[in-house]
Design a protein around this motif. Structure first.
Motif, PDB file in Angstrom:
ATOM      1  N   ARG A 144       0.788  -1.232   0.000  1.00  0.00           N
ATOM      2  CA  ARG A 144       0.000   0.000   0.000  1.00  0.00           C
ATOM      3  C   ARG A 144       0.818   1.278   0.000  1.00  0.00           C
ATOM      4  N   TYR A 145       1.989   1.244   0.649  1.00  0.00           N
ATOM      5  CA  TYR A 145       2.702   2.491   0.932  1.00  0.00           C
ATOM      6  C   TYR A 145       4.174   2.392   0.562  1.00  0.00           C
ATOM      7  N   ARG A 146       4.844   3.550   0.680  1.00  0.00           N
ATOM      8  CA  ARG A 146       6.293   3.575   0.729  1.00  0.00           C
ATOM      9  C   ARG A 146       6.704   4.238   2.041  1.00  0.00           C
ATOM     10  N   PHE A 147       7.701   3.662   2.685  1.00  0.00           N
ATOM     11  CA  PHE A 147       8.207   4.182   3.957  1.00  0.00           C
ATOM     12  C   PHE A 147       9.658   4.601   3.768  1.00  0.00           C
ATOM     13  N   ILE A 148      10.041   5.711   4.391  1.00  0.00           N
ATOM     14  CA  ILE A 148      11.403   6.224   4.286  1.00  0.00           C
ATOM     15  C   ILE A 148      11.886   6.612   5.671  1.00  0.00           C
ATOM     16  N   GLY A 149      13.096   6.203   6.022  1.00  0.00           N
ATOM     17  CA  GLY A 149      13.622   6.600   7.329  1.00  0.00           C
ATOM     18  C   GLY A 149      14.951   5.951   7.617  1.00  0.00           C
ATOM     19  N   PRO A 150      15.509   6.264   8.784  1.00  0.00           N
ATOM     20  CA  PRO A 150      16.738   5.594   9.206  1.00  0.00           C
ATOM     21  C   PRO A 150      16.436   4.134   9.527  1.00  0.00           C
ATOM     22  N   ASP A 151      17.403   3.273   9.281  1.00  0.00           N
ATOM     23  CA  ASP A 151      17.210   1.839   9.526  1.00  0.00           C
ATOM     24  C   ASP A 151      17.621   1.515  10.964  1.00  0.00           C
ATOM     25  N   ASN A 152      16.799   1.980  11.890  1.00  0.00           N
ATOM     26  CA  ASN A 152      17.120   1.771  13.312  1.00  0.00           C
ATOM     27  C   ASN A 152      15.941   1.150  14.067  1.00  0.00           C
ATOM     28  N   GLY A 153      15.012   0.580  13.333  1.00  0.00           N
ATOM     29  CA  GLY A 153      13.846  -0.025  13.979  1.00  0.00           C
ATOM     30  C   GLY A 153      12.602   0.842  13.908  1.00  0.00           C
ATOM     31  N   LEU A 154      12.789   2.087  13.517  1.00  0.00           N
ATOM     32  CA  LEU A 154      11.683   3.051  13.517  1.00  0.00           C
ATOM     33  C   LEU A 154      10.531   2.626  12.617  1.00  0.00           C
ATOM     34  N   LEU A 155      10.846   1.964  11.521  1.00  0.00           N
ATOM     35  CA  LEU A 155       9.809   1.560  10.566  1.00  0.00           C
ATOM     36  C   LEU A 155       9.215   0.188  10.901  1.00  0.00           C
ATOM     37  N   ALA A 156       9.831  -0.505  11.828  1.00  0.00           N
ATOM     38  CA  ALA A 156       9.568  -1.939  11.976  1.00  0.00           C
ATOM     39  C   ALA A 156       8.116  -2.259  12.340  1.00  0.00           C
ATOM     40  N   LEU A 157       7.534  -1.518  13.258  1.00  0.00           N
ATOM     41  CA  LEU A 157       6.163  -1.842  13.680  1.00  0.00           C
ATOM     42  C   LEU A 157       5.183  -1.589  12.548  1.00  0.00           C
ATOM     43  N   ALA A 158       5.374  -0.503  11.837  1.00  0.00           N
ATOM     44  CA  ALA A 158       4.492  -0.230  10.701  1.00  0.00           C
ATOM     45  C   ALA A 158       4.600  -1.349   9.674  1.00  0.00           C
ATOM     46  N   LEU A 159       5.813  -1.826   9.453  1.00  0.00           N
ATOM     47  CA  LEU A 159       6.013  -2.840   8.414  1.00  0.00           C
ATOM     48  C   LEU A 159       5.378  -4.177   8.788  1.00  0.00           C
ATOM     49  N   ARG A 160       5.212  -4.428  10.098  1.00  0.00           N
ATOM     50  CA  ARG A 160       4.554  -5.675  10.500  1.00  0.00           C
ATOM     51  C   ARG A 160       3.114  -5.749  10.030  1.00  0.00           C
ATOM     52  N   GLN A 161       2.537  -4.580   9.782  1.00  0.00           N
ATOM     53  CA  GLN A 161       1.135  -4.529   9.364  1.00  0.00           C
ATOM     54  C   GLN A 161       0.991  -4.565   7.855  1.00  0.00           C
ATOM     55  N   GLU A 162       2.081  -4.367   7.164  1.00  0.00           N
ATOM     56  CA  GLU A 162       2.009  -4.235   5.709  1.00  0.00           C
ATOM     57  C   GLU A 162       2.663  -5.441   5.044  1.00  0.00           C
ATOM     58  N   GLN A 163       2.413  -5.574   3.766  1.00  0.00           N
ATOM     59  CA  GLN A 163       3.088  -6.606   2.986  1.00  0.00           C
ATOM     60  C   GLN A 163       4.300  -5.980   2.314  1.00  0.00           C
ATOM     61  N   VAL A 164       5.474  -6.326   2.830  1.00  0.00           N
ATOM     62  CA  VAL A 164       6.703  -5.727   2.309  1.00  0.00           C
ATOM     63  C   VAL A 164       7.036  -6.322   0.946  1.00  0.00           C
ATOM     64  N   ARG A 165       7.304  -5.451  -0.018  1.00  0.00           N
ATOM     65  CA  ARG A 165       7.610  -5.899  -1.364  1.00  0.00           C
ATOM     66  C   ARG A 165       9.074  -5.687  -1.729  1.00  0.00           C
ATOM     67  N   GLU A 166       9.670  -4.620  -1.181  1.00  0.00           N
ATOM     68  CA  GLU A 166      10.992  -4.238  -1.662  1.00  0.00           C
ATOM     69  C   GLU A 166      11.634  -3.303  -0.629  1.00  0.00           C
ATOM     70  N   VAL A 167      12.897  -3.554  -0.335  1.00  0.00           N
ATOM     71  CA  VAL A 167      13.648  -2.686   0.575  1.00  0.00           C
ATOM     72  C   VAL A 167      14.890  -2.201  -0.165  1.00  0.00           C
ATOM     73  N   ARG A 168      15.152  -0.913  -0.080  1.00  0.00           N
ATOM     74  CA  ARG A 168      16.355  -0.382  -0.728  1.00  0.00           C
ATOM     75  C   ARG A 168      17.111   0.531   0.233  1.00  0.00           C
ATOM     76  N   ARG A 169      18.424   0.485   0.110  1.00  0.00           N
ATOM     77  CA  ARG A 169      19.279   1.389   0.886  1.00  0.00           C
ATOM     78  C   ARG A 169      19.409   2.699   0.133  1.00  0.00           C
ATOM     79  N   LEU A 170      19.292   3.794   0.861  1.00  0.00           N
ATOM     80  CA  LEU A 170      19.338   5.116   0.229  1.00  0.00           C
ATOM     81  C   LEU A 170      20.788   5.553   0.095  1.00  0.00           C
ATOM     82  N   THR A 171      21.372   5.201  -1.014  1.00  0.00           N
ATOM     83  CA  THR A 171      22.788   5.498  -1.211  1.00  0.00           C
ATOM     84  C   THR A 171      23.033   6.380  -2.427  1.00  0.00           C
ATOM     85  N   ASN A 172      21.977   6.706  -3.148  1.00  0.00           N
ATOM     86  CA  ASN A 172      22.145   7.484  -4.376  1.00  0.00           C
ATOM     87  C   ASN A 172      22.250   8.977  -4.052  1.00  0.00           C
TER      88      ASN A 172
END
Lengths: 285, 285, 285
Positions: free
Chosen positions: C86-114
Motif C-alpha cells: 500500500r505504501y512507501r516508507f522512508i527513514g533511518p534503519d534503526n527499527g523506527l519503521l519496523a512496527l508499521a512494516l509488521r502490518q504491511e506486505q513488504v515488497r521491496e527494501v532499498r538502501r538510500l545510497t544514491n
C-alpha cells in the motif's frame, strides 16, 4: 504559486494561526502555507529572527516569508516588506527580519501603508491577521511589490553578537538552544574558514572542553562534542543527550576555539591562556 | 474546493489529527485542511466552543468547520451538521458548536445517521476519524447536505455568561485567557455600543483599575490596559507582559465598565459604588 | 499526487519541520504534506515506531510515510526505503519503521545510497532535511523506487513485547499512553479473537480490575474501563479522566484478561490465581 511561510509567537493553542490562514485562503484559495514555527517565546524578537533566518533558506526561490513577533503591534512601529534576490519577507519593522536579510541580497524595501490591501477595520492588536496575512496573500496571487507602499532605504537592524578573533583564538557565543539541547553558536562558515578544526579544541565558557567530531556519534554516549551543524554553524551537542542540560549552557555563553597543543592537553578543563592572566573580558562582546 | 478546518482536543503528540487528515484525503485528495487548534484542554467543551467561534469567522464562505471535543464519544450523544448562511459545521451535539452558531444564520441542522458515509467499522472511541472526518470530506467533495441524515430543529446550547447593565455599570466576565495572558471578555461590540470608552474605566474583579487604550502600547511597559481585541471584545492586557499572570486573572472573573468621574479618580483601586454598599453580587451572573 | 506524511522527534519550536517541507516543496511544488506527529520524545525510536504504525494506516494507498527519529544520524546506520503493497516508507534503519512494516506486505527494501537524490552537501546532523525529505519529494514526483539505491533483504527489527496466553489467561502489556491518559496495550484483534470479552475481566498489574465496556461512558465518570480502542487494541481508559494518572499506569505495565467467575467476583481487587500462589513472573515477557 509561491509558498507562504509563517513564523510567529502565536503558539498553537489559540486560533490565531488559523485566523491568519483563513484570511490568506479567502484572498488566494490556491495559496500553499507552511508553518516555520509558532513557538517563538512571546515577544522574543531575537529568537524569532533566528528561527526565520535559519529556516527560510530551505524554501524555494519565490517564497514569501511572513514573520510576526510584534509586541509593539498597533503602535508606532512600521510594517514592511522586503524583496531580496530569492524571497519576499513581510513583518513588523522591529528587527525581526534583520538576521534573515543578512543572508540575502536586499533589492527593495517598502512600508506597508496601502490600506486597500488590508482586512478592514484594521484591529490594533492583531496585524498578523489584518495586515500581514492579506498582504502576503495578495503578493502570492500576483500583486506587484511596488503596490505595497512607498519605498524606503531603512529597516530596523538587530544587535547580534559577532565573533571575534585575537591571539589565535576564535571567540563566539551561543545564540540558540534547540529542542534537543544542542547549543548553536554564531560561529558560522565564514568565521571557521582557515581553522583546521580537527586540530583544535572548543571550550564552553572557557572551562568545558569539547572535541570536534564529524557527527554526534563521534564521541561516546553522554559526552559533549562540537560539530558543524545543519545551519553551517558550530554547535555544541551531547551524543544521545542534551548538551544544554548536561553542561548548563545558556544563550550568550562564550564558546572559544583554539589550536590544541600539549599544554592545553595537560591542562584539561581550563585553557592555558586563562592561566596566563589574560582576562576573559578581552574577547567578550 | 472549500477549506476544511479542524478544532479538537486531540493535541499533536499522538497520531489522531494525522489520522483524521488521512481519512479526509483518502476520500477527497484535493481537500485543503487547516488546523484551527488541537490544544483545547481534554474534554473542555467550553474552551473548544470559544476557539471555534473566535477562529471560524476568518475563513472564506463555504468553509467546512469540523470540531471534535467529544468526551461522550460512543455514547448517547448525537452527531450533527449545521448549515449556516456562510459555513457548514460538523461535530458532536454537546454544545461545542453553539457559540459559533450564535454568530451565524442557521439554515439547516441534520443528525449524522447515514452510516454509508462513515468509515466502517465505526469505532466507539474515535468518531473524529470514523465519522466526522469522512462526512466533512464527502461534503467538501460535493455531497448534498440533505444526504447526511434526518433534519432536526434542535441542537444542544451552551450556557455562556451574558453581560448585564445596571445603574450605569456594564458588567461582563473573563471568558478566555490566551497564550499571551490576555484576558478576553464577553463584552462584545453590541454591548459596548453607546459607551464612550475613552471616558470610562474598566475594573477587574471590582478592584483592579485598567485605563482604556487603543493598543497595548498605550500604557507604559508592565502596566494593564483594556483594549478592543481582535475578536471585537473587550480584552484586559499588559503592555509587554501577561495580564493573566500579573493580575492573577482567571476565567469567570468579573469585569466592569463605568464612567470615570472625580470620585473614582480619587478612590483608585476601589470603585465608589462598592463603598456605598451596593453588593457586588447584584450584577453577578 | 501521493501524500507525504512526516513523523519525527523534531518538535515544533524550531524550524526543522519547516526546513523539511521547504526542501520537499522546492523539488515538488505540488506535494501534499501532512504531519503525523513531531512530538515523539527526542531519540525515542520505540514511541516513534508506535506512532507511525498507528497513524500510517489511515492514509490512502500510495502515500509516502517519512519517519525521522534518528539519534545515530551521520554515523554508521543505514537509510532505507521500503515499498509495501500500500505504501512507501522512508527513514533511518534503526527499527523506527519496523512496527508499521509488521502490518504491511513488504515488497521491496532499498538502501538510500544514491547521492544524486540528496540535498548536498549532506549535513552530518540533519538527514531529515538533506536526505529523507528530498528522497520523499522525488518519489512523490514520480521517481522510480529502484532508483533509490541497491536492494537489500534486511532491515532492523524492533523488539516489541508480544502477548502470551497460558492457563486461560491472556497477558499483554501497556505499550503507549496517549494525550488523554488512555493506556494502549499490545492486545490486538488477533489476540483477542475467541475471547468473550463481555464475560471477562481485565486486570492492570494483576491488581486493578477493569470491567469491559463498549465505550468510555459504559462506566460512571471517574471509573476505569477496558475498551476496544480505535487502533483495534485493548485500551485501559477512565470515563472523563486520565487512566494513566488515576491508576499510575506506565508503559510496560502488565495487562491480563481472564474469564470472570464467582471467585474473582468475590475477591475484587486481586485475582484468584495470584492467591493460589502462581507467580506473576510466569507470564511476564
Amino acid at each position: 504559486m509561491p509558498v507562504i511561510t509563517l513564523t510567529t509567537d502565536f503558539g498553537t493553542r489559540d486560533w490565531f494561526v488559523g485566523s491568519m490562514k483563513g484570511v490568506i485562503l479567502g484572498l488566494n484559495p490556491a495559496a500553499g502555507i507552511v508553518d516555520l514555527t509558532h513557538e517563538v517565546p512571546p515577544g522574543d524578537i531575537r529568537s524569532g529572527a533566528w528561527a526565520l533566518a535559519a529556516g527560510c533558506r530551505d524554501f524555494p526561490a519565490g517564497s514569501i516569508h511572513v514573520a510576526v513577533v510584534d509586541p509593539g503591534v498597533g503602535g508606532a512601529r512600521q510594517a514592511i516588506a522586503v524583496r531580496t534576490a530569492r524571497y519576499r519577507f513581510i513583518g513588523p519593522d522591529n528587527g525581526l527580519l534583520a538576521l534573515a536579510l543578512r543572508q540575502e541580497q536586499v533589492r527593495e524595501v517598502r512600508r506597508l501603508t496601502n490600506q486597500a490591501l488590508f482586512r478592514l477595520p484594521l484591529s490594533r492588536t492583531f496585524h498578523g491577521r489584518d495586515l500581514f496575512a492579506p498582504v502576503a496573500a495578495r503578493l502570492s496571487a500576483g500583486l506587484a511589490f511596488g503596490r505595497l507602499g512607498p519605498p524606503t532605504k531603512h529597516y530596523v537592524e538587530l544587535d547580534f553578537p559577532e565573533p571575534r578573533t585575537a591571539r589565535g583564538v576564535l571567540e563566539g557565543a551561543v545564540v540558540y538552544l534547540d529542542r534537543f539541547g544542542n547549543a548553536l553558536t554564531n560561529l558560522s562558515a565564514q568565521w571557521l574558514a582557515g581553522w583546521e578544526l580537527a586540530a583544535c579544541r572548543v571550550w564552553v565558557r572557557g572551562r568545558v572542553p569539547c572535541p570536534f567530531g564529524e557527527s554526534y556519534g563521534a564521541v561516546p554516549e553522554g559526552k559533549p562534542v562540537a560539530v558543524l551543524g545543519s545551519t553551517g554553524r558550530l554547535e555544541i551537542a551531547l551524543n544521545r543527550g542534551s548538551a544544554a542540560e548536561a553542561l548548563g549552557i545558556r544563550v550568550g555563553d562564550r564558546v572559544t576555539i583554539r589550536r590544541a597543543n600539549r599544554r592545553v592537553e595537560r591542562g584539561r578543563g581550563r585553557p592555558v591562556v586563562v592561566r596566563r592572566g589574560r582576562r576573559d573580558g578581552d574577547l567578550t562582546f
